[in-house]
Design an enzyme around this catalytic site. Structure first.
Site, PDB file in Angstrom:
ATOM      1  N   LYS A   1      26.189  49.856  45.822  1.00 28.09           N
ATOM      2  CA  LYS A   1      26.579  50.150  44.203  1.00 28.09           C
ATOM      3  C   LYS A   1      25.333  49.799  43.526  1.00 28.09           C
ATOM      4  O   LYS A   1      25.067  50.603  42.634  1.00 28.09           O
ATOM      5  CB  LYS A   1      27.741  49.113  43.639  1.00 28.09           C
ATOM      6  CG  LYS A   1      29.017  49.320  44.554  1.00 28.09           C
ATOM      7  CD  LYS A   1      29.989  48.230  44.237  1.00 28.09           C
ATOM      8  CE  LYS A   1      31.358  48.801  45.096  1.00 28.09           C
ATOM      9  NZ  LYS A   1      32.440  47.596  45.027  1.00 28.09           N
TER      10      LYS A   1
ATOM     11  N   GLN B   1      33.516  42.031  42.727  1.00 22.65           N
ATOM     12  CA  GLN B   1      33.564  42.549  44.084  1.00 22.65           C
ATOM     13  C   GLN B   1      34.964  41.525  44.849  1.00 22.65           C
ATOM     14  O   GLN B   1      34.936  40.442  44.989  1.00 22.65           O
ATOM     15  CB  GLN B   1      32.339  42.358  45.015  1.00 22.65           C
ATOM     16  CG  GLN B   1      32.702  42.713  46.438  1.00 22.65           C
ATOM     17  CD  GLN B   1      32.577  44.309  46.388  1.00 22.65           C
ATOM     18  OE1 GLN B   1      32.383  45.001  45.352  1.00 22.65           O
ATOM     19  NE2 GLN B   1      33.454  45.095  47.424  1.00 22.65           N
TER      20      GLN B   1
ATOM     21  N   ASP C   1      36.723  48.910  37.517  1.00 24.89           N
ATOM     22  CA  ASP C   1      37.926  49.055  38.734  1.00 24.89           C
ATOM     23  C   ASP C   1      38.935  49.562  38.095  1.00 24.89           C
ATOM     24  O   ASP C   1      39.848  49.908  38.993  1.00 24.89           O
ATOM     25  CB  ASP C   1      37.989  47.584  39.024  1.00 24.89           C
ATOM     26  CG  ASP C   1      36.987  47.512  40.415  1.00 24.89           C
ATOM     27  OD1 ASP C   1      36.551  48.367  41.218  1.00 24.89           O
ATOM     28  OD2 ASP C   1      36.627  45.994  40.548  1.00 24.89           O
TER      29      ASP C   1
HETATM   30  N1  GUN Z   1      36.395  45.455  47.527  1.00 25.72           N
HETATM   31  C1  GUN Z   1      36.802  46.450  48.189  1.00 25.72           C
HETATM   32  N2  GUN Z   1      36.970  47.648  47.451  1.00 25.72           N
HETATM   33  C2  GUN Z   1      36.746  47.180  46.220  1.00 25.72           C
HETATM   34  C3  GUN Z   1      36.865  47.723  45.094  1.00 25.72           C
HETATM   35  O1  GUN Z   1      37.194  49.102  44.840  1.00 25.72           O
HETATM   36  N3  GUN Z   1      36.524  46.936  43.973  1.00 25.72           N
HETATM   37  C4  GUN Z   1      36.365  45.609  44.003  1.00 25.72           C
HETATM   38  N4  GUN Z   1      36.163  45.131  42.904  1.00 25.72           N
HETATM   39  N5  GUN Z   1      36.287  45.209  45.252  1.00 25.72           N
HETATM   40  C5  GUN Z   1      36.315  45.912  46.384  1.00 25.72           C
END
Ligand code: GUN
Length: 301
Positions: free
Chosen positions: A54, A98, A121
């Site tokens: 990311k 996350q 998100d």
């Molecule tokens: N962990 C796995 N996929 C995601 C996601 O799309 N967002 C977040 N915040 N954590 C994750």
């Protein structure tokens, strides 16, 4: 039949290049660099890789990324304090915590504390509600990426039977919601199946578009697929697999596989996403899109 491959990785590169142009224009017009704060708590190895991806994607597209790495012993209260600080910081336009969080941290408490205007998100109940009413502020990244893939590959959803396997808040439920909405990439007839669904195989077999997001390695097999169907695999499962190496010796190796038995299903499906290189890269691309949306919304205030 051999399925055509839905190249999520290539498409994500295209979308990221489009976002890069938009970010440049936004910076020129507003003198503000869209900024995403990513919070990583603990030592989950997969999460570390996702967060690095990311960060890299942000930097390549011209967004600023701030990574906050906290120890696994962090308390809910300490994490909440950080979220509140990021909420109050006007130079931050998106916040992503996350998941999964370490045991002992109250995940709902943390996610609900994120300012809905910075909730890239799209996990906050207010944003989930707006999506379900068809007036989104943000769209949830993975379903958004899958919808973009269907649209950009010219795969029609109007009046089609879509079956989503998996009812998670992150993928299954919002995926169903997006495909159900009126308009481009929507207007589908949606069924969401899960671990307690009766006659899952028969239901899956009716799908024109099947989205597998159940978190079980190679769960979807060829006998569950209508010939020519579009199959989207959201799974990321690490398994041990027997292979025969180049010297003809049998070995047990780690392998990343999806929720779909790729080799079997590709003989029946019309379109299929690979793992890796399918849905995953699109999730990251749509996160960038949401961070830019956050910056645009906050600049317009
Ligand atoms: N962990 C796995 N996929 C995601 C996601 O799309 N967002 C977040 N915040 N954590 C994750």
């Amino acid at each position: 039949m051999t399925a055509k491959i839905l190249d999520g990785k290539g498409l994500a590169q295209e979308i990221r290049a489009e976002i890069k142009v938009e970010v440049k224009k936004f910076i020129e017009e507003n003198d503000i660099q869209p900024t995403l704060a990513v919070v990583l708590v603990g030592n989950n190895e997969a999460s570390k890789v996702y967060v690095r991806n990311k960060e890299r994607a942000c930097n390549e597209a011209g967004l600023k990324s701030l990574i906050f790495r906290l120890p696994a012993e962090t308390s809910s209260k300490e994490l909440l304090e950080l979220v509140r600080k990021l909420n109050a910081d006007a130079s931050i336009h998106g916040i992503l915590v996350q998941l999964p969080l370490p045991k002992g941290i109250d995940e709902k408490l943390i996610l609900d504390a994120i300012d809905p205007e910075k909730d890239v998100d799209c996990f906050h109940p207010e944003n989930v509600g707006l999506v379900s009413q068809g007036r989104p502020r943000f769209l949830p990244c993975t379903p958004y990426g899958i919808q973009q893939m269907l649209i950009r590959y010219g795969i029609e959803t109007v009046g089609k039977r879509v079956v989503v396997i998996g009812r998670s808040d992150i993928v299954g439920k919002p995926m169903g919601m997006l495909l159900l909405q009126k308009g481009i990439g929507g207007d589908a007839t949606v069924t969401i199946c899960h671990s307690r669904t009766a006659n899952l195989v028969e239901i899956a077999k009716q799908a024109d578009v099947l989205v597998a997001a159940i978190g079980k390695a190679e769960f979807v097999t060829a006998d569950m697929i209508k010939p020519g169907a579009v199959v989207v695999d959201v799974g990321m499962n690490k398994i041990k697999k027997d292979i025969v190496d180049e010297n003809g010796e049998k070995k047990l190796v780690d392998k990343l596989v999806g929720d779909v038995d790729f080799n079997g299903v590709k003989e029946v499906a019309g379109w299929l996403t690979p793992v890796p290189g399918g849905v995953g890269p699109l999730t990251v691309a749509m996160l960038l899109k949401n961070a830019l949306t956050g910056a645009k919304r906050q600049a317009a205030k």
